[in-house]
Design an enzyme around this catalytic site. Structure first.
Site, PDB file in Angstrom:
ATOM      1  N   TYR A 100       0.879  -1.164   0.000  1.00 23.53           N
ATOM      2  CA  TYR A 100       0.000   0.000   0.000  1.00 23.53           C
ATOM      3  C   TYR A 100       0.916   1.214   0.000  1.00 23.53           C
ATOM      4  CZ  TYR A 100      -3.542  -3.239   1.936  1.00 23.53           C
ATOM      5  OH  TYR A 100      -4.388  -4.283   2.165  1.00 23.53           O
ATOM      6  N   CYS A 103       1.516   2.778   3.419  1.00 27.46           N
ATOM      7  CA  CYS A 103       1.856   1.875   4.520  1.00 27.46           C
ATOM      8  C   CYS A 103       3.284   2.146   4.986  1.00 27.46           C
ATOM      9  CB  CYS A 103       1.724   0.430   4.061  1.00 27.46           C
ATOM     10  SG  CYS A 103       2.441  -0.781   5.188  1.00 27.46           S
ATOM     11  N   PHE A 105       5.293   0.421   6.822  1.00 29.40           N
ATOM     12  CA  PHE A 105       6.172  -0.748   6.804  1.00 29.40           C
ATOM     13  C   PHE A 105       6.571  -1.116   5.381  1.00 29.40           C
ATOM     14  CE2 PHE A 105       3.605  -0.952  10.658  1.00 29.40           C
ATOM     15  CZ  PHE A 105       4.631  -0.870  11.585  1.00 29.40           C
ATOM     16  N   CYS A 106       5.684  -0.871   4.425  1.00 24.41           N
ATOM     17  CA  CYS A 106       6.050  -1.046   3.023  1.00 24.41           C
ATOM     18  C   CYS A 106       7.119  -0.027   2.645  1.00 24.41           C
ATOM     19  CB  CYS A 106       4.825  -0.864   2.128  1.00 24.41           C
ATOM     20  SG  CYS A 106       3.502  -2.069   2.412  1.00 24.41           S
TER      21      CYS A 106
END
Length: 332
Positions: A100, A103, A105-106
């Protein structure tokens, strides 16, 4: 906010992130590599950035002694060899990141890939249907495919990539000096601060109001190959859902004023730099990459613009953008 108050806030954040005592088995591999990771017990909270069940997670445990350290003092202790941006021998043939756009963490995984110039294809996942990841039993993001091998959970992904990018860097902790062991533990503590404190401030800020939630999803849906109806559905249904979820998260994490909490975290990080260009000194270290990746997810949303305008973090962020360089990611 006065510097003394910011340092006190930083101390409180580190204490919250580092509460408890971890087993040696849980952190042995992470301790050796000095990666920006946290215990797998927190993985459920890290990947549900658009989960409409909320973002929940157990407290990540590490040695309780770190709760007594001032954030800036701990940061000073880990300024050692910096991870220089350079061409690495690890060159996988096919890397695909399912993500995403907003996001954190992405974006943390992308910061690592970009810094080490590892080319990768980006596949934007529809936050409602998740049709792009139907093939996987793992229903969260990020998912990284490396030459056909699936990697999941941002911290575990980076852990595995780090050992490939820096072969031989992981040593037996028993052979290290006590000082270096301590530095590695401190680095782990600081990164737990990122995953357990900084990240939880973002959602209440991104979705602070209905208009900000819609603006955020408008930005997110421009990044994927979604149909018009998919974009409209994700934009309005997703924005509405995340607006209400963000209110629950704000209460869960004891956030009174989301913008004030964001500014406080940004100032705490700047205080930790203590005048250096990066936490790693002349060049970014893994903690710099972790914070940069997380904040990149909001940088060009209204919350990120406000953060740069009202705190001192902008100069460090600009230096990180230059250090990380042009993204190695591409979309088809």
């Amino acid at each position: 906010m006065f510097p003394q108050m910011r340092r006190a806030a930083g101390l409180a954040a580190v204490r919250r992130a580092a509460g408890g005592i971890a087993s040696a088995d849980q952190h042995h591999r992470l301790f050796q590599a000095a990666l920006f990771t946290s215990s797998s017990a927190n993985s459920s909270s890290r990947s549900h950035w658009f989960s409409y069940n909320g973002i929940a997670g157990d407290k990540v445990a590490t040695h309780a002694v770190f709760g007594t350290m001032l954030f800036s003092t701990a940061a000073t202790a880990i300024v050692e060899e910096a991870q220089a941006k350079e061409t690495v021998k690890f060159r996988p043939k096919d890397v695909v990141l399912y993500q995403y756009e907003a996001c954190p963490f992405c974006n943390k995984v992308k910061a690592f890939l970009d810094y080490y110039d590892i080319p990768y294809k980006v596949v934007e996942v529809n936050p409602l249907s998740k049709k792009e990841t139907k093939w996987s039993e793992y229903k969260k993001v990020p998912i990284l495919m490396v030459d056909g091998v699936q990697m999941v959970d941002s911290s575990d992904i980076i852990d595995k990539l780090y050992t490939k990018v820096n072969p031989g860097a992981v040593t037996d902790s028993a052979e290290e000096s006590e000082e270096k062991k301590w530095r590695r533990h401190v680095l782990l503590t600081l990164i737990i601060w990122v995953d357990n404190h900084l990240v939880h401030i973002l959602s209440p800020n991104i979705y602070r109001s209905i208009s900000e939630a819609i603006d955020s999803f408008d930005y997110i849906t421009t990044m994927g190959n979604f149909s018009f109806m998919e974009k409209m559905s994700a934009k309005y249904v997703g924005a509405g859902a995340m607006y209400f979820i963000s209110k629950r998260l704000k209460k869960r994490h004891n956030i009174t004023d989301e913008r004030a909490a964001l500014y406080e975290a940004a100032e705490t990080w700047v205080d930790a730099l203590q005048g250096r260009d990066f936490l790693g000194g002349a060049k970014p270290n893994l903690a710099d990459l972790a914070v940069f990746g997380v904040l990149k997810s909001i940088r060009y949303l209204r919350a990120g613009q406000d953060m740069v305008q009202h705190t001192r973090i902008g100069d460090w962020y600009d230096r990180m953008e230059n250090a990380v360089g042009v993204s190695a990611g591409f979309r088809e």
